[in-house]
Design an enzyme around this catalytic site. Sequence first.
Site, short mmCIF file in Angstrom:
data_model
loop_
_atom_site.label_atom_id
_atom_site.label_comp_id
_atom_site.label_asym_id
_atom_site.label_seq_id
_atom_site.Cartn_x
_atom_site.Cartn_y
_atom_site.Cartn_z
N GLY A 170 0.76 -1.25 0.00
CA GLY A 170 0.00 0.00 0.00
C GLY A 170 0.78 1.28 0.00
CD GLU B 16 0.80 -9.03 1.73
OE1 GLU B 16 -0.11 -8.39 1.16
OE2 GLU B 16 0.57 -10.02 2.46
N PRO B 17 4.88 -4.85 -0.49
CG PRO B 17 7.08 -4.05 -0.59
CD PRO B 17 6.22 -5.10 0.07
N GLY B 18 4.02 -3.43 -3.64
CA GLY B 18 3.99 -3.68 -5.08
C GLY B 18 4.37 -2.40 -5.80
NE ARG B 19 0.07 2.29 -6.01
CZ ARG B 19 -1.06 2.23 -6.73
NH1 ARG B 19 -1.09 2.81 -7.92
NH2 ARG B 19 -2.13 1.63 -6.25
NE ARG C 215 -2.75 2.90 -11.43
CZ ARG C 215 -2.72 4.09 -10.91
NH1 ARG C 215 -2.22 5.10 -11.58
NH2 ARG C 215 -3.19 4.30 -9.70
CE1 TYR D 30 -8.69 1.44 -9.81
CE2 TYR D 30 -6.66 1.72 -11.03
CZ TYR D 30 -7.56 0.91 -10.39
OH TYR D 30 -7.33 -0.43 -10.32
CB CYS E 174 -14.71 2.44 -30.21
SG CYS E 174 -13.82 2.31 -31.76
CD GLU E 175 -15.39 1.69 -23.80
OE1 GLU E 175 -15.97 2.41 -22.96
OE2 GLU E 175 -15.53 0.46 -23.88
N1 LLP Z 1 -1.23 -7.02 -0.70
C1 LLP Z 1 -2.52 -7.17 -1.00
C2 LLP Z 1 -3.32 -8.16 -0.27
C3 LLP Z 1 -3.11 -6.38 -2.00
O1 LLP Z 1 -4.40 -6.54 -2.30
C4 LLP Z 1 -2.31 -5.43 -2.70
C5 LLP Z 1 -2.88 -4.62 -3.76
C6 LLP Z 1 -0.95 -5.32 -2.34
C7 LLP Z 1 -0.44 -6.12 -1.34
C8 LLP Z 1 -0.01 -4.36 -3.03
O2 LLP Z 1 -0.38 -3.05 -2.85
P1 LLP Z 1 0.59 -1.88 -3.35
O3 LLP Z 1 1.84 -1.93 -2.51
O4 LLP Z 1 0.90 -2.10 -4.77
O5 LLP Z 1 -0.20 -0.67 -3.13
N2 LLP Z 1 -4.93 -1.48 -9.69
C9 LLP Z 1 -4.81 -0.47 -8.66
C10 LLP Z 1 -4.19 -0.99 -7.39
C11 LLP Z 1 -4.87 -2.19 -6.83
C12 LLP Z 1 -4.18 -2.76 -5.61
C13 LLP Z 1 -4.76 -4.06 -5.23
N3 LLP Z 1 -4.11 -4.69 -4.13
C14 LLP Z 1 -4.08 0.74 -9.21
O6 LLP Z 1 -3.71 0.72 -10.38
O7 LLP Z 1 -3.90 1.73 -8.52
#
Ligand code: LLP
Length: 417
Positions: A239, A273-276, A312, A316, A343-344
């Site tokens: 997050g 659990e970092p992703g972004r 995105r 969003y 086409c949107e």
């Molecule tokens: N852990 C869990 C259980 C999650 O559901 C998520 C993201 C993460 C970790 C990673 O979160 P992050 O660190 O990336 O914020 N498609 C959307 C974001 C959806 C996130 C869903 N869950 C966007 O483009 O902003």
Amino acid sequence: MDHFSYRDGLLYCESVPLDEIASLFGTPCYVYSRAAIVQRWNAFERSFSSHEHLLCYAVKANSNLAILNILARLGSGFDIVSVGELERVLVAGGDPQKVVFSGVGKRIDEMRRALEVGIFCFNVESLAELERLDKVAGGMGCRAPVALRVNPDVDAGTHPYIATGLKESKFGISLDEAEGIYLRHTQFPHICFLGLDCHIGSQLTTLAPLTDALDRMLTLYDRLQANGLSLTHLDMGGGLGIRYQHEDPPTPDGYAAAFLQALGDRPLRLIIEPGRAIVGESGVLLTQVEYLKVTPNKSFAVVDAAMNDLIRPALYDAWHNVEPVVSRTDLPATSYDIVGPVCESGDFLASGRDLALIAGDLLAVFAAGAYGFSMSSNYNTRPRAAEILVDKTAIHCVRKRETVADLYAGEVILPYN
Ligand code: LLP
């Protein structure tokens, strides 16, 4: 260090000019910087180094095998939400012992496969899921490692579609219900309760919701401890936000400090659990202007990337910086909406951007490394973009562009008779 920067008016990724990538691989394409990914992962790792921890990169942010492999080589764990993501992690050389499995809808076959390869922990989101997992593990003669995903009912202050920690959300189990389940742990003979889990949302730009959630989780941990149930880890999900425009998110150091301070001397291994925050700013979407379309009301730059490539903005209303690959000084800037061929009316990448452009120019859409390619689709029968990974001066195509024939390869037409 900025891994995407201008030299003499030309935009580079590390030591490679982006116009070279466009001429080699065409557009649209995603371009990632290996150094940026490594730098961000190391920043997290350093920030948490004083405490026992595990970084589990959220695969959904960007699941390209080359990126997973870079992270696996750094020793990363992985947060997965499907058996598909699990297989990717394994193929990329990830260690199953460092995998946590999140998600509200795990199927029986997914549970079986995760048990078979010996993942570290299931983050279980409902009583029904726990009962199913107990049965599946029993059938396989093993015990499933579990953390309950608790919904701490805090407002993450982010876009409603990516906020997950409010009690109205489909995610997790309420604090009260979770406490009850943990205390009845002996009723689940094939479950081994290891830890506590939560994830309150994504693109968080302040620490307050996270520390609120953490306090609630620690209160629950203390109550369980007092009742004789010793859990060994706390997973606080992902997050942490990034800078798309003017946001000023906490650094990994600030983020870690808030967590570690609240944990005190509790003997809990911390999982995040970092992703972004790992891949978001490590990638751009490269696109070419097909046409400039000037109407009495608006000027449009029609580009060859679209909502199927980067959803995105449409989904969003997300803001991504858009800059020319070659900056022009020979033209005045005009305010353009940057739109794709789909086409949107919702098919836009950006609106009202002052840019000096002619048809054929290349544009870079910044901070597209997370939830860019991984959310892309084939809408309008558009092949998905190529993905390119730059490593200093080397250019690697880590996913080739799909062909139109790839898109209908699994389809059949009915016999004539
Ligand atoms: N852990 C869990 C259980 C999650 O559901 C998520 C993201 C993460 C970790 C990673 O979160 P992050 O660190 O990336 O914020 N498609 C959307 C974001 C959806 C996130 C869903 N869950 C966007 O483009 O902003």
